[in-house]
Design an enzyme around this catalytic site. Structure first.
Site, PDB file in Angstrom:
ATOM      1  N   TYR A 163       0.848  -1.216   0.000  1.00 46.26           N
ATOM      2  CA  TYR A 163       0.000   0.000   0.000  1.00 46.26           C
ATOM      3  C   TYR A 163       0.878   1.260   0.000  1.00 46.26           C
ATOM      4  O   TYR A 163       0.495   2.311  -0.512  1.00 46.26           O
ATOM      5  CB  TYR A 163      -0.975  -0.022   1.183  1.00 46.26           C
ATOM      6  N   LYS A 170      -3.189   8.362   2.689  1.00 49.73           N
ATOM      7  CA  LYS A 170      -4.401   8.149   3.493  1.00 49.73           C
ATOM      8  C   LYS A 170      -4.217   8.691   4.912  1.00 49.73           C
ATOM      9  O   LYS A 170      -5.163   9.213   5.501  1.00 49.73           O
ATOM     10  CB  LYS A 170      -4.775   6.657   3.532  1.00 49.73           C
TER      11      LYS A 170
END
Ligand code: NAD
Length: 263
Positions: A163, A170
């Site tokens: 990720y 995020k």
């Protein structure tokens, strides 16, 4: 969730991020419509993206929806969307931010440490700063009662292999949500983000290791399963509604409980 179709009655707003019928924003739009709300749209510039949005929204029963192209890294594009919306639609009750991008070359397990400056800047600008840029343009149109919701993922809280840079974006998005909520509360604008479980979308498929995420989610989540796009859509519809009138600055997990587990 069952509701009588009035949860969002009379509420109008903008949805950013429908690329196709698998997008989170597609499910969110479906639930906004079921709740009686009136969504308008923005898509990445280009005929192909416009056609995809038209296909996806017609699948939801919308004919000739209002839409404006926008690359969220361009201030001028954002100005166009909100100016045109203010002129042609007027009242703005909600904004859905369901947009993210990172160079897939740096979304591979083990290569976060190799992230170059440009990939970092691009991911953070498109996936996190864009929320602030939208809030700047939305809040003045919200007339004392508005709701902004974005989409995040667990990889912004903990290390999820592959990720990488998107996790950093995020984390920035989630904390921007808190700062925006603090600044905009006095204007009656609530800002929240949903941490959704993995869903097979175009953006998700760019993340190395996504296939394992579905298996691990099913194995570890208290509810023992992956989630449905509709479940995120229902939660967004709730957060956009006046029933969520005391909720702001939150990261709401719609992940079958995955994020509360340790082992
Ligand atoms: P998606 O690919 O369907 O949607 C991503 C959208 O971002 C697309 O519509 C794309 O056009 C748009 N976009 C990318 N760069 C842009 C730019 N510069 N300007 C304007 N729009 C741009 O994938 P999705 O999974 O539905 O992603 C929506 C949101 O949900 C993202 O924030 C994503 O990180 C988040 N999310 C996804 C998952 C998942 O597993 N799919 C899980 C949690 C959170």
């Amino acid at each position: 969730m069952t509701d009588d179709g009035t949860l969002l009655e009379g509420k109008k707003g903008l949805v950013f991020g429908i690329a196709n019928q698998r997008s989170y924003a597609y499910y969110i739009t479906k639930k906004i419509l079921e709740a009686g709300g009136e969504p308008h749209f923005s898509h990445l510039p280009g005929e192909k993206m416009e056609r995809r949005l038209v296909d996806a929204t017609s699948d939801l029963g919308l004919e000739d929806p209002w839409m404006e192209p926008c690359d969220v890294s361009e201030d001028e594009h954002l100005d166009n969307v909100f100016d045109r919306y203010a002129d042609e639609i007027g009242e703005l009750d909600f904004v859905v931010h369901s947009v993210a991008f990172a160079d897939r070359d740096y979304l591979k397990d083990g290569n976060f440490w190799e992230t170059p400056r440009e990939a970092w800047t691009e991911a953070l600008e498109i996936s996190a700063y864009s929320l602030v840029a939208m809030a700047q343009r939305a809040a003045p149109l919200m007339d004392g009662n508005g709701s902004i919701v974005s989409m995040t993922y667990y990889g912004g809280e903990k290390v999820v292999p592959g990720y990488n840079i998107m996790g950093i974006a995020k984390a920035a998005l989630e904390h921007s949500t808190r700062y925006l909520a603090a600044d905009l509360g006095e204007k009656g604008v609530r800002v929240n983000t949903i941490s959704g479980g993995p869903l097979k979308t175009a953006a998700a498929m760019a993340v190395g290791g996504i296939r394992e995420m579905f298996d691990i989610q099913e194995e570890r989540a208290p509810l023992g399963r992956n989630i449905e796009g509709d479940e995120v859509g229902d939660t967004v519809a709730f957060l956009l509604s006046d029933r969520a009138s005391a909720i702001t600055g939150e990261t709401v997990h719609v992940d079958a409980g995955f994020s509360v587990t340790g082992m």
